[in-house]
Each structure stands twice: as structure tokens, then as C-alpha cells.
Design a protein around this motif. Sequence first.
Motif, short mmCIF file in Angstrom:
data_model
loop_
_atom_site.label_atom_id
_atom_site.label_comp_id
_atom_site.label_asym_id
_atom_site.label_seq_id
_atom_site.Cartn_x
_atom_site.Cartn_y
_atom_site.Cartn_z
N GLN A 1 1.42 10.26 -5.63
CA GLN A 1 0.28 9.46 -6.11
C GLN A 1 0.73 8.52 -7.22
N LYS A 2 1.58 9.00 -8.13
CA LYS A 2 2.08 8.13 -9.21
C LYS A 2 2.91 6.99 -8.63
N ILE A 3 3.75 7.33 -7.65
CA ILE A 3 4.57 6.28 -7.02
C ILE A 3 3.68 5.27 -6.30
N LYS A 4 2.66 5.77 -5.59
CA LYS A 4 1.72 4.90 -4.86
C LYS A 4 1.00 3.96 -5.82
N HIS A 5 0.54 4.55 -6.92
CA HIS A 5 -0.16 3.73 -7.92
C HIS A 5 0.78 2.66 -8.51
N GLY A 6 1.99 3.06 -8.82
CA GLY A 6 2.96 2.10 -9.37
C GLY A 6 3.29 1.00 -8.39
N ILE A 7 3.48 1.39 -7.13
CA ILE A 7 3.78 0.37 -6.11
C ILE A 7 2.59 -0.56 -5.91
N GLY A 8 1.38 0.02 -5.95
CA GLY A 8 0.17 -0.81 -5.80
C GLY A 8 0.06 -1.84 -6.92
N GLN A 9 0.33 -1.42 -8.14
CA GLN A 9 0.27 -2.37 -9.27
C GLN A 9 1.34 -3.45 -9.13
N ASP A 10 2.54 -3.03 -8.76
CA ASP A 10 3.62 -4.01 -8.58
C ASP A 10 3.29 -4.98 -7.45
N LEU A 11 2.70 -4.47 -6.38
CA LEU A 11 2.35 -5.32 -5.24
C LEU A 11 1.26 -6.33 -5.64
N GLU A 12 0.29 -5.91 -6.44
CA GLU A 12 -0.74 -6.83 -6.92
C GLU A 12 -0.11 -7.94 -7.75
N LEU A 13 0.81 -7.56 -8.63
CA LEU A 13 1.50 -8.58 -9.44
C LEU A 13 2.27 -9.55 -8.56
N LEU A 14 2.94 -9.03 -7.56
CA LEU A 14 3.71 -9.91 -6.67
C LEU A 14 2.80 -10.81 -5.86
N GLU A 15 1.67 -10.26 -5.38
CA GLU A 15 0.72 -11.09 -4.63
C GLU A 15 0.15 -12.20 -5.51
N THR A 16 -0.22 -11.82 -6.73
CA THR A 16 -0.76 -12.81 -7.66
C THR A 16 0.28 -13.89 -7.93
N GLU A 17 1.48 -13.48 -8.14
CA GLU A 17 2.57 -14.43 -8.42
C GLU A 17 2.81 -15.32 -7.20
N TYR A 18 2.76 -14.72 -6.03
CA TYR A 18 3.02 -15.49 -4.81
C TYR A 18 1.93 -16.52 -4.57
N TYR A 19 0.66 -16.08 -4.70
CA TYR A 19 -0.44 -17.00 -4.42
C TYR A 19 -0.60 -18.06 -5.49
N ASN A 20 -0.08 -17.80 -6.68
CA ASN A 20 -0.15 -18.82 -7.73
C ASN A 20 1.09 -19.72 -7.75
N PHE B 1 5.12 27.62 -3.06
CA PHE B 1 5.13 26.46 -2.18
C PHE B 1 3.90 25.58 -2.39
N GLU B 2 2.74 26.19 -2.63
CA GLU B 2 1.54 25.41 -2.90
C GLU B 2 1.71 24.61 -4.19
N GLN B 3 2.32 25.20 -5.20
CA GLN B 3 2.58 24.49 -6.45
C GLN B 3 3.57 23.35 -6.22
N TYR B 4 4.58 23.61 -5.40
CA TYR B 4 5.56 22.57 -5.06
C TYR B 4 4.88 21.42 -4.33
N ILE B 5 3.98 21.75 -3.39
CA ILE B 5 3.24 20.71 -2.65
C ILE B 5 2.37 19.91 -3.60
N GLN B 6 1.69 20.60 -4.50
CA GLN B 6 0.82 19.91 -5.46
C GLN B 6 1.64 18.98 -6.36
N ASP B 7 2.77 19.46 -6.85
CA ASP B 7 3.63 18.63 -7.69
C ASP B 7 4.14 17.41 -6.91
N SER B 8 4.53 17.64 -5.66
CA SER B 8 5.02 16.53 -4.82
C SER B 8 3.91 15.52 -4.58
N ASN B 9 2.70 15.99 -4.29
CA ASN B 9 1.58 15.07 -4.08
C ASN B 9 1.27 14.27 -5.33
N ASN B 10 1.33 14.91 -6.50
CA ASN B 10 1.10 14.20 -7.76
C ASN B 10 2.14 13.11 -7.97
#
Length: 142
Positions: free
Chosen positions: A119-138, A107-116
Motif C-alpha cells: 500500500q505504501k509503494i502504491k501510494h508513492g507510485i500514485g503520487q509520483d505518477l500524478e507529478l509526472l502526468e502534471t509535468e507532462y501535460y504542462n 503468516f497472517e502477520q507476514y501477509i499484513q506487513d506485506s500488504n502494508n
Amino acid sequence: MSPVGGEQQSRLQEITSKNYLRRMKDDVKSILDNFTSILSASKVKEESQLNGSAQSVMDRYEMHVRSSNITRAAESLVQLIDELKESLILDDFSSLNEANNTRRKQFEQYIQDSNNQLQKIKHGIGQDLELLETEYYNSDYK
């Protein structure tokens, strides 16, 4: 648990297992000896000091006693098996702890895999959100 308590428990388990082994060997030996005696009593004897009917009654009685001894020893073996099963179920904390630790690690390994993955999804969404904000403000739509 202290080392002294562990040593006492291991000695107690060793004594108990030796007792079970001794009981098993005694019961099996009793069954074998009584069965051998029944077979030897069932052989036809050439000459006897007793007449045929008295010898027959004596042999029948001996076979009855021996078969009762076999039954007693078999019942003792069944009781021994029940005690071993009960002991295994109730006193086998080490295997239960091992199974719990194994499941906990899974279960600890499953939790660690899920958290990883999160984190990848969060990072991807953050990058996409920055691109959208940049596009919106420009853009001219603000």
C-alpha cells in the motif's frame, strides 16, 4: 468437540497416565527388590543347615531367578517408554494444533506487513505518477 467428549477424553488420558505411572513404579520397585535380594543372597552366611555346595547351588539359582526378574522389569520399562513415545507422537493433537495456530498467526502477520508495504509503494507510485502526468501535460512535448 463437545464438552462431554472433552471430559471423557481428559478422564481417559488421566487414567492412562495413572496406569503408566503405576506400571513404572511397579517395574522400578521390582528391579530394586530383586537387586536387593541378589545382594543379600551374595553375602557370606556364618552357619547354614545345608552343606556348602547345596547352599551355593540354591543361592546361584535364586540369583538367576532374581536377575531374570530384573531383566523382565527392565524390558517392561523399555516397552512402557515406547508406548509413551508412540502416544505422544500419535495422540498429541493439542500441541500440533497449537504449533499450526502459531505458524498461521505468523503468516497472517507476514501477509499484513506485506500488504502494508505494498500500500505504501502504491501510494508513492500514485503520487509520483500524478507529478509526472502534471509535468507532462504542462510541458510542450504533448
